[in-house]
Design a protein around this motif. Structure first.
Motif, PDB file in Angstrom:
ATOM      1  N   PRO A 126       0.829  -1.216   0.000  1.00 15.74           N
ATOM      2  CA  PRO A 126       0.000   0.000   0.000  1.00 15.74           C
ATOM      3  C   PRO A 126       0.859   1.260   0.000  1.00 15.74           C
ATOM      4  O   PRO A 126       1.957   1.273   0.555  1.00 15.74           O
ATOM      5  N   GLU A 127       0.314   2.301  -0.631  1.00 13.97           N
ATOM      6  CA  GLU A 127       1.059   3.549  -0.701  1.00 13.97           C
ATOM      7  C   GLU A 127       1.085   4.277   0.638  1.00 13.97           C
ATOM      8  O   GLU A 127       2.070   4.928   0.972  1.00 13.97           O
ATOM      9  N   LYS A 128       0.018   4.145   1.409  1.00 14.29           N
ATOM     10  CA  LYS A 128      -0.063   4.823   2.696  1.00 14.29           C
ATOM     11  C   LYS A 128      -0.570   3.858   3.765  1.00 14.29           C
ATOM     12  O   LYS A 128      -1.460   3.047   3.499  1.00 14.29           O
ATOM     13  N   ILE A 129      -0.003   3.948   4.936  1.00 15.57           N
ATOM     14  CA  ILE A 129      -0.514   3.200   6.088  1.00 15.57           C
ATOM     15  C   ILE A 129      -0.443   4.092   7.309  1.00 15.57           C
ATOM     16  O   ILE A 129       0.464   4.910   7.449  1.00 15.57           O
ATOM     17  N   GLY A 130      -1.415   3.960   8.170  1.00 10.36           N
ATOM     18  CA  GLY A 130      -1.414   4.751   9.390  1.00 10.36           C
ATOM     19  C   GLY A 130      -0.505   4.115  10.433  1.00 10.36           C
ATOM     20  O   GLY A 130       0.012   3.006  10.261  1.00 10.36           O
ATOM     21  N   ARG A 131      -0.326   4.819  11.510  1.00 12.18           N
ATOM     22  CA  ARG A 131       0.471   4.274  12.595  1.00 12.18           C
ATOM     23  C   ARG A 131      -0.290   3.126  13.258  1.00 12.18           C
ATOM     24  O   ARG A 131      -1.504   3.094  13.289  1.00 12.18           O
ATOM     25  N   GLY A 132       0.390   2.164  13.772  1.00 15.35           N
ATOM     26  CA  GLY A 132      -0.261   1.050  14.461  1.00 15.35           C
ATOM     27  C   GLY A 132      -0.137  -0.246  13.690  1.00 15.35           C
ATOM     28  O   GLY A 132       0.654  -0.380  12.748  1.00 15.35           O
ATOM     29  N   LEU A 133      -0.935  -1.223  14.115  1.00 13.88           N
ATOM     30  CA  LEU A 133      -0.852  -2.570  13.557  1.00 13.88           C
ATOM     31  C   LEU A 133      -1.537  -2.648  12.201  1.00 13.88           C
ATOM     32  O   LEU A 133      -2.703  -2.267  12.052  1.00 13.88           O
ATOM     33  N   LEU A 134      -0.827  -3.120  11.223  1.00 12.87           N
ATOM     34  CA  LEU A 134      -1.371  -3.335   9.890  1.00 12.87           C
ATOM     35  C   LEU A 134      -1.834  -4.784   9.790  1.00 12.87           C
ATOM     36  O   LEU A 134      -1.031  -5.715   9.913  1.00 12.87           O
ATOM     37  N   ILE A 135      -3.135  -5.005   9.614  1.00 14.34           N
ATOM     38  CA  ILE A 135      -3.674  -6.365   9.488  1.00 14.34           C
ATOM     39  C   ILE A 135      -3.650  -6.758   8.017  1.00 14.34           C
ATOM     40  O   ILE A 135      -4.290  -6.124   7.176  1.00 14.34           O
ATOM     41  N   THR A 136      -2.903  -7.792   7.726  1.00 12.13           N
ATOM     42  CA  THR A 136      -2.664  -8.188   6.341  1.00 12.13           C
ATOM     43  C   THR A 136      -3.548  -9.361   5.930  1.00 12.13           C
ATOM     44  O   THR A 136      -4.234  -9.974   6.743  1.00 12.13           O
ATOM     45  N   ALA A 137      -3.474  -9.682   4.644  1.00 10.27           N
ATOM     46  CA  ALA A 137      -4.213 -10.842   4.134  1.00 10.27           C
ATOM     47  C   ALA A 137      -3.724 -12.115   4.806  1.00 10.27           C
ATOM     48  O   ALA A 137      -4.510 -13.041   5.053  1.00 10.27           O
ATOM     49  N   GLU A 138      -2.419 -12.193   5.115  1.00  5.20           N
ATOM     50  CA  GLU A 138      -1.893 -13.375   5.808  1.00  5.20           C
ATOM     51  C   GLU A 138      -2.484 -13.490   7.211  1.00  5.20           C
ATOM     52  O   GLU A 138      -2.777 -14.598   7.678  1.00  5.20           O
ATOM     53  N   ASP A 139      -2.650 -12.336   7.860  1.00 10.17           N
ATOM     54  CA  ASP A 139      -3.278 -12.349   9.189  1.00 10.17           C
ATOM     55  C   ASP A 139      -4.703 -12.895   9.099  1.00 10.17           C
ATOM     56  O   ASP A 139      -5.111 -13.746   9.889  1.00 10.17           O
ATOM     57  N   ARG A 140      -5.442 -12.395   8.126  1.00 13.75           N
ATOM     58  CA  ARG A 140      -6.840 -12.798   7.994  1.00 13.75           C
ATOM     59  C   ARG A 140      -6.980 -14.252   7.544  1.00 13.75           C
ATOM     60  O   ARG A 140      -8.024 -14.865   7.751  1.00 13.75           O
ATOM     61  N   SER A 141      -5.933 -14.791   6.941  1.00 14.08           N
ATOM     62  CA  SER A 141      -6.021 -16.161   6.434  1.00 14.08           C
ATOM     63  C   SER A 141      -5.680 -17.210   7.489  1.00 14.08           C
ATOM     64  O   SER A 141      -5.705 -18.402   7.197  1.00 14.08           O
ATOM     65  N   TRP A 142      -5.344 -16.777   8.693  1.00 19.86           N
ATOM     66  CA  TRP A 142      -5.019 -17.727   9.752  1.00 19.86           C
ATOM     67  C   TRP A 142      -6.185 -18.697   9.960  1.00 19.86           C
ATOM     68  O   TRP A 142      -7.347 -18.316   9.927  1.00 19.86           O
ATOM     69  N   TRP A 143      -5.876 -19.960  10.194  1.00 17.11           N
ATOM     70  CA  TRP A 143      -6.899 -21.004  10.186  1.00 17.11           C
ATOM     71  C   TRP A 143      -8.078 -20.742  11.121  1.00 17.11           C
ATOM     72  O   TRP A 143      -9.240 -20.984  10.755  1.00 17.11           O
ATOM     73  N   SER A 144      -7.815 -20.232  12.333  1.00 16.67           N
ATOM     74  CA  SER A 144      -8.902 -20.092  13.303  1.00 16.67           C
ATOM     75  C   SER A 144      -9.810 -18.906  13.011  1.00 16.67           C
ATOM     76  O   SER A 144     -10.881 -18.787  13.621  1.00 16.67           O
ATOM     77  N   PHE A 145      -9.399 -18.012  12.069  1.00 18.46           N
ATOM     78  CA  PHE A 145     -10.224 -16.869  11.717  1.00 18.46           C
ATOM     79  C   PHE A 145     -11.151 -17.168  10.537  1.00 18.46           C
ATOM     80  O   PHE A 145     -11.951 -16.315  10.166  1.00 18.46           O
TER      81      PHE A 145
END
Length: 862
Positions: A120-139
């Motif tokens: 991404p061209e811009k991201i805010g401060r803090g935790l960036l939740i990525t596609a890999e994060d969302r793909s975790w099995w329990s989610f």
């Protein structure tokens, strides 16, 4: 549309990963390492250390105050790698990068520092939740998988077997042979009731050749009141139940906490649907829809259920603590209990900063806190005594007033008689004085004490018998004093008829109270930052809106906890059903499909059978959230009924038995061990419910069951317990600072604030307790007397009954011969000793019984 785009994105990620599995990529291999060790200073905090942001590959190339952090294609010229290799970064205490992870970063840079997708061209401060994060099995959403086909369908008794067998057959393995019937009933009895089966139950089951015999036994044990006591203990561990507040040395008792314990036992025995079980514990007060007064029985139960949110240690009523710190710790512990027990996530790790491993921003933690803040407002705090809810009704108050009026009539009569008796005594004593002093003495007595003259005081001192009072009347007129005491006793007896006011330790949200919740900088309540709204975990949201409104206009309360509960048990939440079915599985098989029941995140273990876990979670919802239905599914399976004996091939291919090609042996938990000793010795008191059985220190300082009776700080005379000391362990006082000695040594957990999974240690004190512990010695003696009473004096018959009671089987021929020889030898030896308390034969049998109770065959369930 959002869901479909996410699915396409995740599919694309999976394709790229499969194509480049050998090549490290930033999102999959490097970012998790940097996130755990570096992001706190270099990306998530408001100020970037050294001006360097490591959250994106392009930001690393851009670099900070020291220039570019990485030189794609050249690891040796990469400043980041140099700092990590030298040990200068991350700084001590901030994290650790293993040698393996350093090698991964080096290979990634050498490969050109590839990414899976454009950044991404811009991201805010803090935790960036990525596609890999969302793909975790329990989610991922729970989807019911098809039941797999297997090579040996005759071994499939329930769909569970098919899932397990498919994996076993893929490794060239299969189930172990079926367990013996005596093994099965003993296994089932401990699993469902927490008690050993009786010899009569074992004999009846072994004699029942009907194909439905096992199913009938399962249903009978599930219907037993002991089921709720056994499985209630499992839930109370997770909930962090205790009968004391903890925190400070005084460890103040929680007088009414037991009502929540009893609610849990009843709910499980009634097979309360799990969605209702969760809803009432999170928001029972909001389900009432009105202030808690004049409650029906069902409403009292709902209010009692909120005791789940009052289990955390709470020292806020004690002195010597910083009020702000103490109050916020209660809130933090409550959130930890909720997050772990229901979500299987370590949300508490995001209290002070972004979660190091899971996609839980710090803002999510405080959004979850906002759900509970109206009821647990640290700025408008209520101490434990202030949170008690009285169950007194208008009828109770009216009845109490009637009784009080009756008692006062008796007291009025008593006061009148007392005044007459005192005056009569005074006149009698006055008559003994010289004539010239009587009038003065009478006047002195009638004069108010503080207004008496010196002469009057001297006169009354001269004749002390004139100072007759209610306290000294018995010295002059015992008959009148006895009559007055009888009237006082009558008044007290009348008052004892008053309805006893009961209380509930509950969480009740005040009407119209909706405080703002703020994110605390580094978890410090004195450094509030931005305001947050109530919400669930961001990573699980399928839209930008939260399913938890800030205020429900249809309720007197905000309705946040009720909305949160409804969100969790909607049937669509990916964690809730998975977490609870995993806990059920764990308690039956000794290990969950996910070995870390309180952590379904990245630091937890992945499921050994993910398809089975999802099938089981979906089955729970489809069954109407019936836990007993799930029990039956497990217990009727071939997997549960197989032997614990595995072949050499099975042990070689699957040394940890993760594929479940055999039943996993389990040691009796602390409470089950104590309860079993009581049951086998014939002393168990099956009385359910009510206030906890007290715990006190004995003369050597060990915590034992008993009513405390201290005299100048030392134990006084023993107060009889009248059989209450033999009740099941779930009813024994669970005081944080007073763990019952006989339980503690066998890994009794301390609720700090709760227990996700008990450990099972093997340590010397356990053997010492089994050999020398008074409780075990007494249980062995009681068991010996029971055996003698039921089997008679013949040694062989006594040995057989002892084996049936303790092991649920007959002794083998060699065991019978050795045991009878032992009894004969011991009896002869004891007969030569003088001063023995019991008969030699009884003592010898008690010794044998103690050997059996300390054996592995008794202590382990196979």
């Amino acid at each position: 549309m959002r869901d479909s785009l996410l699915a396409v994105a995740l599919t694309a990620v999976a394709v790229v990963v499969r194509a480049d599995e050998a090549k490290p990529v930033f999102e999959r291999d490097v970012r998790p390492v940097l996130r755990a060790a570096c992001f706190h200073c270099h990306g998530e905090d408001e100020e970037l250390a050294g001006g360097l942001d490591l959250r994106l590959r392009r930001l690393m190339v851009t670099g900070g105050e020291s220039g570019s952090a990485i030189d794609p294609g050249d690891p040796d010229s990469s400043y980041l790698l140099d700092r990590i290799r030298s040990g200068e970064m991350p700084p001590e205490g901030a994290g650790h990068v293993s040698e393996e992870d350093v090698a991964t970063i080096e290979r990634w840079i050498a490969a050109g520092a590839p990414t899976l997708r454009p950044e991404p061209e811009k991201i805010g401060r803090g935790l960036l939740i990525t596609a890999e994060d969302r793909s975790w099995w329990s989610f991922q959403p729970v989807e019911r998988p098809a039941v797999p086909r297997v090579q040996r369908p005759e071994l499939v008794a329930t769909p569970i077997d098919a899932f397990l067998l498919a994996k076993l057959e893929a490794e060239g393995l299969s189930f172990s042979s079926p367990a013996e019937r005596r093994t099965l009933i003993r296994r089932l009895s401990f699993s469902l009731r927490g008690l050993p089966p009786s010899p009569e139950e074992v004999a009846a089951f072994e004699a029942d050749t009907s194909p439905a015999a096992w199913e009938r036994l399962v249903d009978r044990f599930l219907a037993s009141p002991a089921y709720g006591e056994r499985w209630g203990r499992h839930w109370l561990d997770v909930a962090g139940y205790a009968d004391s507040e903890g925190v400070v040395e005084a460890d103040v008792q929680r007088k009414w906490a037991w009502k929540y314990r009893d609610w849990v036992v009843n709910a499980l025995n009634d097979d309360m649907p799990y969605d209702q079980f969760v809803r009432e514990q999170l928001a029972g007060d909001e389900l009432l829809g009105r202030p808690p007064s004049e409650l029906t029985e069902d409403e009292v139960a709902r209010l009692t259920a909120t005791g789940f949110l009052r289990t955390a240690p709470d020292g806020t009523a004690s002195g010597g603590l910083d009020p702000g710190v103490a109050r916020n710790q209660v809130v933090a512990d409550t959130i930890e209990i909720v997050g772990s027990s229901l979500l299987g996530m370590t949300v508490q790790c995001a209290q002070c900063h972004e979660h190091r491993y899971d996609p839980i921003p710090q803002a999510d933690y405080y959004a979850l806190r906002a759900v509970f803040e109206p009821a647990l407002d640290w700025k408008a705090w209520k101490t434990p005594p202030q949170r008690l809810v009285s169950l007194e009704t208008e009828a109770d108050r009216s009845r109490a007033a009637e009784i009080e009026a009756e008692a006062k009539q008796i007291e009025a009569k008593r006061s009148e008689q007392q005044a007459k008796a005192i005056e009569a005594v005074f006149q009698r004593e006055l008559a003994k004085l010289p004539d010239d002093e009587r009038e003065a003495a009478s006047t002195a007595r009638k004069t108010e004490a503080k207004k008496r003259t010196d002469e009057q005081k001297a006169l009354l001192r001269k004749y002390p018998s004139l100072n007759v009072s209610a306290g000294s009347l018995y010295l002059y007129d015992k008959k009148a004093a006895d009559a007055l005491k009888k009237l006082a006793d009558q008044a007290a007896a009348v008052r004892r008829r008053k309805p006893r006011t009961q209380f509930v330790r509950a969480l009740v949200e005040p009407a119209g109270h909706a405080p703002s919740t703020f994110l605390f900088h580094r978890g410090d309540h004195e450094q509030p930052k931005e305001k947050v709204q109530p919400a669930g975990l961001t990573v699980l949201r399928t839209s930008d809106s939260s399913p938890i409104p800030a205020d429900d206009p249809s309720l007197d309360s905000t309705g946040r906890r009720l909305a949160f509960a409804n969100h969790l048990v909607s049937g669509r939440h990916p964690l809730v059903a998975r977490v609870v079915v995993n806990r059920l599985w764990r308690h039956h098989f000794g290990r969950g499909l996910v070995a870390t029941p309180g952590d379904f995140g990245r630091l937890g273990e992945r499921p050994t059978h993910p398809e089975l876990l999802d099938w089981f979670a979906d089955e729970l919802v489809r069954s109407g959230w019936s836990l007993k239905h799930l029990h039956r599914r497990i217990l009727l399976s071939s997997a549960y009924q197989q032997s614990s004996t595995r072949t050499v091939e099975q042990r070689t291919a699957d040394p940890e038995n993760t594929l479940l090609g055999g039943f996993r042996m389990q040691r009796l938990e602390a409470e089950v061990l104590r309860d079993s000793l009581l049951a086998l010795s014939g002393r168990i008191n099956r009385k359910p419910f009510g206030p906890p059985i007290p715990v006190m220190a004995d003369r050597v300082g060990q915590w034992v069951i008993g009513k405390e009776n201290l005299n100048a700080g030392r134990p006084g005379a023993v107060i009889p317990m009248k059989g209450e000391e033999f009740r099941r362990s779930i009813y024994v006082e669970a005081r944080r600072s007073r763990p019952l000695a006989v339980l503690e040594v066998f890994d009794l957990p301390r609720m700090e604030p709760h227990c996700n999974a008990r450990s099972s240690s093997t340590v010397a004190p356990q053997s010492l307790l089994l050999v020398n512990g008074p409780f075990v010695v007494e249980a062995s003696a009681a068991l010996a007397k029971r055996v003698t009473a039921e089997a008679g004096d013949a040694d062989a018959d006594r040995v057989r009954l002892a084996w049936r009671l303790v092991y649920s089987r007959d002794p083998r021929d060699e065991e019978l011969a050795v045991a009878t020889a032992f009894l004969a030898e011991q009896t002869a030896d004891l007969a030569t000793r003088a001063g023995e308390k019991d008969a030699p034969a009884t003592q010898a049998l008690a010794s044998l019984c103690q050997v059996l109770l300390g054996s592995n065959e008794f202590l382990y369930v196979d």
